[in-house]
Design an enzyme around this catalytic site. Structure first.
Site, short mmCIF file in Angstrom:
data_model
loop_
_atom_site.label_atom_id
_atom_site.label_comp_id
_atom_site.label_asym_id
_atom_site.label_seq_id
_atom_site.Cartn_x
_atom_site.Cartn_y
_atom_site.Cartn_z
CD GLU A 113 1.35 -1.18 -13.23
OE1 GLU A 113 1.02 -0.43 -12.32
OE2 GLU A 113 0.59 -2.05 -13.69
NE ARG A 148 -3.56 0.10 2.55
CZ ARG A 148 -4.79 0.09 2.06
NH1 ARG A 148 -5.28 -1.01 1.57
NH2 ARG A 148 -5.52 1.18 2.06
CG ASN A 188 -4.71 5.26 4.05
OD1 ASN A 188 -4.19 5.94 3.16
ND2 ASN A 188 -5.49 4.24 3.80
N GLY A 189 -4.80 8.79 4.13
CA GLY A 189 -5.79 9.69 3.53
C GLY A 189 -5.21 11.08 3.40
CD GLU A 217 -3.58 -4.44 -17.82
OE1 GLU A 217 -3.95 -3.26 -17.78
OE2 GLU A 217 -3.14 -5.03 -16.82
O1 M6R Z 1 -8.06 -1.13 -7.21
P1 M6R Z 1 -8.46 -0.56 -8.56
O2 M6R Z 1 -8.74 -1.63 -9.54
O3 M6R Z 1 -9.57 0.43 -8.46
O4 M6R Z 1 -7.17 0.21 -9.02
C1 M6R Z 1 -7.16 0.95 -10.21
C2 M6R Z 1 -5.74 1.28 -10.62
O5 M6R Z 1 -5.12 2.06 -9.65
C3 M6R Z 1 -4.91 0.02 -10.85
O6 M6R Z 1 -5.49 -0.82 -11.81
C4 M6R Z 1 -3.49 0.40 -11.32
O7 M6R Z 1 -3.53 0.96 -12.59
C5 M6R Z 1 -2.58 -0.83 -11.27
N1 M6R Z 1 -1.32 -0.49 -10.72
C6 M6R Z 1 -2.37 -1.45 -12.59
O8 M6R Z 1 -1.51 -2.52 -12.57
#
Ligand code: M6R
Length: 612
Positions: free
Chosen positions: A492, A27, A99-100, A485
């Site tokens: 990333e 996280r 957190n936030g 994708e």
């Molecule tokens: O938890 P979520 O599916 O809502 O997250 C959305 C994006 O933050 C998430 O898909 C992000 O792009 C990933 N790191 C992709 O691998």
């Protein structure tokens, strides 16, 4: 975006806190800290990862049966030790983890400074710690009440846990917008951002709701109030997760484990939903909203990142099979652009974590306009799952690697089932065609397992291209979201610039980039537009670009033209994303490993993006 763990009970807190932080490190991982209360209230913090904190403090006397801990993803203030959490209050009587984002922190800080408070950090969190202290002292209330009153002055999102030197038996936890779960053990309590640090100790949990504050006292019942002072009865739920799902199980990285889990995670997403013997599919979670979907003006899909890519596949599926118009929106754009939303619209929010702030805000906006909101989430009990009118879980199991893999294929599986169900109800598909797709869908887990065997080719390609600076990914139709994708995965985790494009759009600009140094990944499995994709490959080759093609087993034409080919089993065109994504995930993984990148925790990223 940060990870929170806290403990109170008869056991030593430190091992529970440090192990909990390791589970939550996905996280955020720019700094970490722990506060232990044992006569004195001691805070230990370090820049970097949880292991850096551990190295720094493991020789100290870390005894204490109550404590709080945090792993950070910086929002306010650079990632350093001073800005790391926990934050002491000015008197050092109180410590807090958060957190936030507290949006009105600047104003609150000014007011506190005027009252003599001096701040050590640049964080919004330290402001809240001092605000609580100020209220506790001036209004002569206990910690629980001080936190409750303080939160009424806060604008923004928070999950917090507070500890005070003068009350060594109490933790105060509260949330709004950021998740928080309380584990109830035999004679102890655990608090965490998600259930992963808790699962090995207890399966009984209470998910805090927005604007709820919990009083967690040693040897006492849990007490919950809203910040407006209404008593709430804690709703205890049973966790269904198991511990092995949270470990690497012999794989070098979580991401690799999660890539290899896909035959099973896809099967799990289909379990109890695909009934080929009855010639039907079902999604229990949205059964009461089927009529609404059938009569909807349109479906609006809101999501971010990889989930948005899954949403794009959903658009093709719903329009193709069920003939329902679909718009796919970045949640972050949708929420701010004053979109036209009708009561007859059905909004589908897709999210692995169920905590993405932009997606949550998009849901609230659509809800306020009277639309019906359905969710597709992976994390049970998450904020998005609770904010929607109804929804279905993907059941992919915990996804720890920051780069989403198995969540994507599970989302696409669920969207396929949903589109098939609507098509069947609407009569936009013949019985025989429906059965053909259904049977093929059932065979997908085995085909994914077969696709996973392409490692030797993929590692060879990774070796060849690991040092390039740019990549282009091309696909048409159902393979366009796959191209996006694939490019996102590479960016990333390996930090190589990559772009996904609809193959035919290349000639409108990106073609200018193509030269002998540019690898172009082409997903060339299309039936309907095969010849067009072949022409696109020719255009790349004519400019000396190097082509890595994903083809269907037995393909001869593209094989002749491409520099490298990865074969995947033959399937229905609409199901190709479930197979073609796999080698692209693996390609990014191997390139990242060869480049020495931190695959599971790529720089600047975090698993759930709970801030804007
Ligand atoms: O938890 P979520 O599916 O809502 O997250 C959305 C994006 O933050 C998430 O898909 C992000 O792009 C990933 N790191 C992709 O691998």
């Amino acid at each position: 975006m940060c990870g929170i763990v806290a403990y109170v009970g008869p056991k030593q807190a430190y091992p529970i806190l440090i192990n909990g932080l390791k589970r939550l490190e996905y996280r955020g991982y720019d700094s970490a800290g722990i506060a232990l209360l044992n006569g004195s209230l001691n805070v230990y913090k370090s820049k970097g990862r949880v292991s850096d904190l551990e190295d720094l403090i493991h020789d100290l006397n870390l005894s204490g049966t109550i404590g709080i801990a945090h792993t950070r993803w910086a929002t306010h203030g650079e990632p350093n030790t001073v800005n790391a959490h926990p934050h002491y209050s000015q008197s050092k009587q109180i410590a807090l983890i958060h957190n936030g984002i507290i949006e009105n922190y600047a104003l609150l800080r000014q007011e506190l400074e005027a009252r003599g408070y001096v701040f050590e950090s640049s964080t919004d969190t330290e402001v809240l710690t001092n605000l609580i202290e100020d209220i506790k002292l001036n209004e002569e209330v206990d910690l629980f009440e001080a936190v409750r009153i303080a939160l009424n002055q806060v604008i923004g999102a928070y999950a917090i846990v507070v500890i005070s030197k003068d009350d060594p038996n109490t933790l105060i936890a509260a949330r709004k917008g950021s998740p928080l779960v309380i584990g109830i053990g035999k004679d102890d309590y655990y608090v965490a951002s998600d259930a992963t640090p808790i699962i090995e100790y207890t399966k009984n949990v209470v998910y805090l709701d927005d604007e709820e504050v919990a009083l967690i006292r040693r040897n006492n019942d849990l007490k919950i109030k809203t910040i407006r002072n209404h008593e709430k009865t804690p709703y205890v739920q049973k966790l269904e997760m198991n511990l092995t799902a949270l470990e690497k199980g012999g794989f070098e990285h979580f991401m690799l484990k999660e890539i290899y889990e896909q035959p099973n995670s896809i099967k799990d997403s289909m379990r109890g939903r695909v009934h080929s013997e009855l010639g039907t599919v079902s999604l229990g979670g949205i059964i009461d909203y089927e009529q609404k979907l059938l009569t909807a003006n349109r479906i609006i899909i809101v999501a971010c990142g990889t989930s948005w890519h899954a949403g794009l596949v959903g658009e093709y599926l719903f329009e193709d099979l069920a003939r329902i118009p679909v718009e796919v929106e970045y949640a972050s754009e949708f929420r701010y652009r004053n979109p036209v939303i009708y009561e007859q619209d059905v909004v589908i929010a897709i999210s692995q974590s169920g905590e993405t702030a932009d997606t949550l805000a998009a849901i609230e906006l659509a809800k306020s306009k009277g639309a019906t909101i359905l969710g597709i989430c992976n994390v049970v009990g998450s904020s998005i799952a609770r904010a929607t009118h109804a929804g279905s879980y993907t059941h992919a199991g915990p996804e720890i690697g920051v780069a989403s893999t198995k969540a994507f294929t599970a989302q696409v599986t669920l969207l396929t089932i949903m589109a098939l169900r609507l098509a069947q109800l609407k009569g936009t598909i013949s019985k025989s065609r429906f059965m053909q797709i259904l049977l093929e869908l059932e065979s997908i887990p085995d085909k994914v397992a077969e696709t996973l065997k392409t490692s030797h080719v993929v590692t060879k390609i990774a070796e060849q291209f690991k040092d390039v600076r740019n990549f282009l990914y091309l696909g048409r139709g159902y393979n366009f979201p796959v191209a996006l994708e694939g490019a996102l995965k590479l960016k990333e985790i390996s930090y190589i610039h990559a772009e996904g494009y609809p193959a035919a759009e290349m000639k409108h600009g990106p073609i200018a980039l193509i030269d002998a140094d540019m690898p172009v990944v082409v997903i060339a499995t299309n039936r309907g537009t095969y010849d067009k994709v072949v022409s696109n490959i020719q255009e790349v080759k004519a400019r000396k670009g190097r082509v890595i093609a994903i083809v269907t087993q037995g393909d001869t034409i593209v094989k002749e033209m491409a520099d490298y080919v990865i074969e995947i089993p033959e399937t229905e065109e609409m199901l190709v994303p479930l197979l073609a994504t796999i080698p692209l995930q693996k390609l990014s993984y191997h390139i990242a490993v060869m480049r020495g990148c931190n695959v599971d925790q790529p720089r600047n990223l975090a698993k759930s993006v709970t801030v804007e």
